[in-house]
Design an enzyme around this catalytic site. Structure first.
Site, PDB file in Angstrom:
ATOM      1  N   SER A  48       0.857  -1.183   0.000  1.00 55.22           N
ATOM      2  CA  SER A  48       0.000   0.000   0.000  1.00 55.22           C
ATOM      3  C   SER A  48       0.895   1.236   0.000  1.00 55.22           C
ATOM      4  O   SER A  48       1.847   1.308   0.782  1.00 55.22           O
ATOM      5  CB  SER A  48      -0.883   0.021   1.249  1.00 55.22           C
ATOM      6  OG  SER A  48      -1.716  -1.107   1.272  1.00 55.22           O
ATOM      7  N   CYS A  69      -7.155  -1.672   6.916  1.00 55.71           N
ATOM      8  CA  CYS A  69      -5.952  -2.099   6.183  1.00 55.71           C
ATOM      9  C   CYS A  69      -5.028  -2.880   7.117  1.00 55.71           C
ATOM     10  O   CYS A  69      -4.795  -2.480   8.248  1.00 55.71           O
ATOM     11  CB  CYS A  69      -5.220  -0.882   5.628  1.00 55.71           C
ATOM     12  SG  CYS A  69      -3.773  -1.334   4.637  1.00 55.71           S
ATOM     13  N   ASP A 115      -8.366  -3.365   2.643  1.00 56.04           N
ATOM     14  CA  ASP A 115      -7.140  -3.629   1.890  1.00 56.04           C
ATOM     15  C   ASP A 115      -6.331  -4.528   2.824  1.00 56.04           C
ATOM     16  O   ASP A 115      -5.573  -4.047   3.666  1.00 56.04           O
ATOM     17  CB  ASP A 115      -6.411  -2.312   1.607  1.00 56.04           C
ATOM     18  CG  ASP A 115      -5.140  -2.500   0.794  1.00 56.04           C
ATOM     19  OD1 ASP A 115      -4.860  -3.654   0.415  1.00 56.04           O
ATOM     20  OD2 ASP A 115      -4.428  -1.508   0.551  1.00 56.04           O
ATOM     21  N   TRP A 155      -4.308  -8.453   3.825  1.00 53.30           N
ATOM     22  CA  TRP A 155      -3.484  -9.558   3.323  1.00 53.30           C
ATOM     23  C   TRP A 155      -3.341 -10.602   4.408  1.00 53.30           C
ATOM     24  O   TRP A 155      -3.539 -10.336   5.585  1.00 53.30           O
ATOM     25  CB  TRP A 155      -2.114  -9.043   2.886  1.00 53.30           C
ATOM     26  CG  TRP A 155      -1.391  -8.285   3.948  1.00 53.30           C
ATOM     27  CD1 TRP A 155      -0.598  -8.784   4.944  1.00 53.30           C
ATOM     28  CD2 TRP A 155      -1.396  -6.858   4.145  1.00 53.30           C
ATOM     29  NE1 TRP A 155      -0.113  -7.776   5.736  1.00 53.30           N
ATOM     30  CE2 TRP A 155      -0.592  -6.576   5.279  1.00 53.30           C
ATOM     31  CE3 TRP A 155      -2.009  -5.787   3.471  1.00 53.30           C
ATOM     32  CZ2 TRP A 155      -0.374  -5.283   5.739  1.00 53.30           C
ATOM     33  CZ3 TRP A 155      -1.800  -4.506   3.946  1.00 53.30           C
ATOM     34  CH2 TRP A 155      -0.991  -4.258   5.071  1.00 53.30           C
TER      35      TRP A 155
END
Length: 373
Positions: A154, A323, A368, A370
């Site tokens: 990001s 995020c 966002d 992971w």
């Protein structure tokens, strides 16, 4: 020890980006890792080879001379867990019967493959070093390796501050290898951490499909949740708000829920965030999870404390951004918000799930995230 780095890159003048975009980095394998391959196959780093192969080798530089060192550094993944196909090939080239049997056993038992290879992240190179009786040719080794993939980060800056300067907030992955073989180092994070001023990096910009961008209306309230390196896009958002304010735009309320380990260790943007808070750009809600003699505090704990206030903001049109870690943090944040909605409205679990889905459909709740290292 974990470390977090702030890294800045200068883009060519023709390239542009937006807050919330990703930067794709094409990393290089470390010299140390490449040297292990050279040692195993008794190759010189300066040796030049020329390959011609089938379509499944399209990711390799075919039909032209290339130095072995460059090939192993820039084209192939060397640390991926060994696949069953790779294990079968290793076994077929192994001339020592007991060793051949050991490798075949890893393929035949699902449990053993998961336990001994996947969970321990054992690569084909590790097995080649363990089994010197495997006489796999170097060409076959290359054919079996997947291509070196880009890693996405990001962007932690705003082009409104400097159009061709992009920054990243990178957690450098270094830890004892799960396989018990020394230290495991993440390919891309260690590559980036080793860059020097003036180095050139192969990279590209990607806009995520999730709609992870600032609302068009600067007065829209924002709720930003980003522990660890998940703070990255929000630093870009806050920079953009600073420029908008200087240009005379009215700003909506903004809250940043940020967690890291310790203030002296990985609170990378502390002074910057303190200044942004003084300037009225954001309210920062900090928590630390590794303070001595204190309980671990995570962002979901702070969200829980402010739950009703956040629900009220969302009802006023706030956009929620999450995020970072998608395995534990994001689901826990989601559960916290849903529980707050249920408590505040006397609503059922079905109703809170529907409420959250509606926010997602309206692109007012975006993630966002992971998973994995």
């Amino acid at each position: 020890l974990r470390s977090t780095r702030h890294i800045e890159l200068e883009l060519p003048d023709s390239k542009t980006y937006k807050e919330g975009d990703h930067i794709g980095i094409l990393p290089k394998n470390s010299q140390e890792l490449v040297q292990r391959v050279l040692n195993r196959f008794d190759l010189q780093p300066q040796a030049v080879i020329k390959m011609n192969g089938s379509p499944h080798m399209a990711h390799l530089p075919l039909d032209r001379p290339i130095r072995v060192m460059e090939l192993l550094s820039s084209y192939v993944e060397l640390q991926d867990s060994a696949s069953r196909l790779q294990l079968r090939e290793l076994a077929s080239y192994t001339v020592c019967p007991p060793h051949k049997k050991e490798l075949e056993l890893l393929i035949s038992s699902d449990e053993m493959y998961k336990e001994q290879v996947l969970r321990k992240r054992v690569a084909m190179l590790d097995l080649l070093e363990d089994y010197p009786a495997c006489e796999m040719p170097f060409e076959r080794f290359l054919e079996l390796l997947p291509s070196l993939k880009p890693r996405y980060y990001s962007i932690s800056s705003s082009p409104k501050v400097k159009a061709n300067r992009v920054s990243m907030t990178v957690g450098v992955v270094k830890a004892s290898a799960w396989s018990g073989r020394g230290e495991y180092k993440g390919v891309a994070s260690n590559y980036l951490a080793g860059l020097r001023q003036g180095d050139t990096v192969a990279c590209f910009i990607r806009t995520p499909q999730s709609g992870f961008q600032l609302p068009d209306d600067s007065q829209t309230p924002l709720i930003m949740v980003g522990p660890g390196t998940g703070i990255a896009p929000f630093r870009g958002f806050i920079q953009a708000r600073s420029v908008l304010k200087k240009e005379g735009s009215a700003l909506g309320e903004a809250h940043l829920y940020f967690g890291c380990r310790r203030p002296d260790h990985d609170d990378l943007y502390k002074e910057e965030l303190d200044q942004a808070e003084k300037a009225g750009l954001v309210t920062v809600h900090r928590c630390y999870s590794r303070m001595e003699d204190e309980p671990k505090v995570y962002v979901q704990h702070l969200l829980n404390q402010d739950a009703q206030k956040l629900i009220s903001l969302i009802e006023k049109g706030a956009h929620v951004y999450i995020c970072g870690d998608g395995a534990q943090m994001a689901p826990e944040v989601e559960n916290t918000l849903r529980a707050a909605y249920e408590a505040g409205k006397g609503a059922s679990q079905e109703a809170s799930a529907e409420w959250l889905k509606k926010l997602q459909d309206q692109k007012r709740y975006v993630k966002d995230v992971w998973t994995g290292m």
